[in-house]
Design an enzyme around this catalytic site. Structure first.
Site, PDB file in Angstrom:
ATOM      1  N   HIS A  98     -22.291 -10.186  -3.404  1.00 27.07           N
ATOM      2  CA  HIS A  98     -22.628  -9.878  -2.009  1.00 27.07           C
ATOM      3  C   HIS A  98     -22.510 -11.085  -1.101  1.00 27.07           C
ATOM      4  O   HIS A  98     -22.495 -12.228  -1.557  1.00 27.07           O
ATOM      5  CB  HIS A  98     -24.029  -9.260  -1.891  1.00 27.07           C
ATOM      6  CG  HIS A  98     -25.176 -10.103  -2.356  1.00 27.07           C
ATOM      7  ND1 HIS A  98     -25.692 -10.033  -3.623  1.00 27.07           N
ATOM      8  CD2 HIS A  98     -25.949 -11.018  -1.705  1.00 27.07           C
ATOM      9  CE1 HIS A  98     -26.720 -10.860  -3.732  1.00 27.07           C
ATOM     10  NE2 HIS A  98     -26.893 -11.487  -2.578  1.00 27.07           N
ATOM     11  N   GLU A 141     -34.610  -6.179   1.985  1.00 28.16           N
ATOM     12  CA  GLU A 141     -33.160  -6.257   1.907  1.00 28.16           C
ATOM     13  C   GLU A 141     -32.538  -4.877   1.887  1.00 28.16           C
ATOM     14  O   GLU A 141     -33.126  -3.916   1.390  1.00 28.16           O
ATOM     15  CB  GLU A 141     -32.710  -7.056   0.677  1.00 28.16           C
ATOM     16  CG  GLU A 141     -33.015  -6.431  -0.660  1.00 28.16           C
ATOM     17  CD  GLU A 141     -32.468  -7.269  -1.832  1.00 28.16           C
ATOM     18  OE1 GLU A 141     -32.703  -8.479  -1.860  1.00 28.16           O
ATOM     19  OE2 GLU A 141     -31.813  -6.680  -2.711  1.00 28.16           O
ATOM     20  N   GLN A 187     -25.359  -7.794   2.159  1.00 26.65           N
ATOM     21  CA  GLN A 187     -26.816  -7.769   1.973  1.00 26.65           C
ATOM     22  C   GLN A 187     -27.458  -8.205   3.290  1.00 26.65           C
ATOM     23  O   GLN A 187     -27.280  -9.339   3.728  1.00 26.65           O
ATOM     24  CB  GLN A 187     -27.207  -8.728   0.847  1.00 26.65           C
ATOM     25  CG  GLN A 187     -28.702  -8.805   0.581  1.00 26.65           C
ATOM     26  CD  GLN A 187     -29.028  -9.822  -0.514  1.00 26.65           C
ATOM     27  OE1 GLN A 187     -28.722 -11.005  -0.379  1.00 26.65           O
ATOM     28  NE2 GLN A 187     -29.633  -9.359  -1.600  1.00 26.65           N
ATOM     29  N   HIS A 241     -26.150 -16.610   2.700  1.00 35.06           N
ATOM     30  CA  HIS A 241     -25.642 -17.073   1.400  1.00 35.06           C
ATOM     31  C   HIS A 241     -24.555 -16.151   0.886  1.00 35.06           C
ATOM     32  O   HIS A 241     -24.368 -15.051   1.400  1.00 35.06           O
ATOM     33  CB  HIS A 241     -26.776 -17.195   0.368  1.00 35.06           C
ATOM     34  CG  HIS A 241     -27.464 -15.921   0.002  1.00 35.06           C
ATOM     35  ND1 HIS A 241     -28.608 -15.474   0.630  1.00 35.06           N
ATOM     36  CD2 HIS A 241     -27.186 -14.982  -0.932  1.00 35.06           C
ATOM     37  CE1 HIS A 241     -29.001 -14.333   0.085  1.00 35.06           C
ATOM     38  NE2 HIS A 241     -28.146 -14.002  -0.870  1.00 35.06           N
ATOM     39  N   GLU A 267     -25.821 -18.011  -4.540  1.00 38.39           N
ATOM     40  CA  GLU A 267     -26.698 -17.296  -5.474  1.00 38.39           C
ATOM     41  C   GLU A 267     -25.870 -16.822  -6.670  1.00 38.39           C
ATOM     42  O   GLU A 267     -24.735 -16.383  -6.494  1.00 38.39           O
ATOM     43  CB  GLU A 267     -27.296 -16.081  -4.743  1.00 38.39           C
ATOM     44  CG  GLU A 267     -28.176 -15.183  -5.593  1.00 38.39           C
ATOM     45  CD  GLU A 267     -28.666 -13.937  -4.829  1.00 38.39           C
ATOM     46  OE1 GLU A 267     -28.357 -13.797  -3.629  1.00 38.39           O
ATOM     47  OE2 GLU A 267     -29.328 -13.103  -5.462  1.00 38.39           O
TER      48      GLU A 267
END
Ligand code: CMX
Ligand code: CO
Length: 136
Positions: free
Chosen positions: A8, A44, A55, A79, A129
């Site tokens: 994502h 989220e 996301q 991110h 991530e």
């Protein structure tokens, strides 16, 4: 260590409902998953695009990673997340390379996935991530 997918791209938002409306109206992208993840301090929403997701992240309070980000930078890209088959092996690999890890061991994120973060100062100013998606 080779991620097998871009899981994502995460965007910090002030209001998750209006952000969802924007993606639905302009791109016909729908929410497939929505969850409050208290440990990460976010609500989220996951919006499917092919095999990956956008996301959307709304902070639960100002004193959270996304809350602090919004206060200092405003809405925007927060991110990127790579899917890995084995997050413990991926973290061992990164530790061996001396990478600046935020999480030395995985935490549980949305969808029950195991997640861990690499510091943005390590990677051209972008927070990364790692995600090991839970079995269906
Ligand atoms: N992307 C790029 N840079 C970031 C950043 C981000 N998302 N968040 C903070 N920074 C930068 C800041 O701009 C600042 O840079 P300067 O020193 O150049 O000004 C520096 O990092 C420190 O910023 P800070 O506001 O003091 O933030 P902290 O050091 O307290 O925390 C970080 C930064 C990345 C360690 C923290 O946000 C963190 O632990 N993130 C991982 C957890 C997370 O983001 N959870 C929410 C998502 C959950 C999910 O995806 O499921
Ligand atoms: Co994420």
């Amino acid at each position: 260590m080779l991620p097998y997918n871009l899981d994502h791209v995460a965007i910090a938002v002030d209001n998750i409902d209006s952000a969802i409306d924007g993606y639905r109206t302009l791109f016909n992208i729908e929410v497939v998953y929505r969850e409050v993840v208290v440990e990460q301090g976010v609500e989220e929403a996951m919006l499917a695009v092919g095999g990956s997701f956008v996301q959307l992240l709304q902070p639960l309070s100002v004193d959270t990673p996304v809350g602090k980000f919004l206060a200092s930078k405003g809405e925007g890209l927060h991110h990127v997340a790579f899917a890995v088959p084995d997050i413990l092996a991926a973290l061992d690999h990164l530790k061996g390379l001396g990478a600046r890890l935020i999480d030395e061991s995985p935490r549980i994120g949305g969808r029950g996935a195991k997640i861990a973060f690499v510091h943005p100062k390590e990677l051209a100013g972008t927070l990364v991530e790692l995600v090991e998606v839970a079995d269906e």
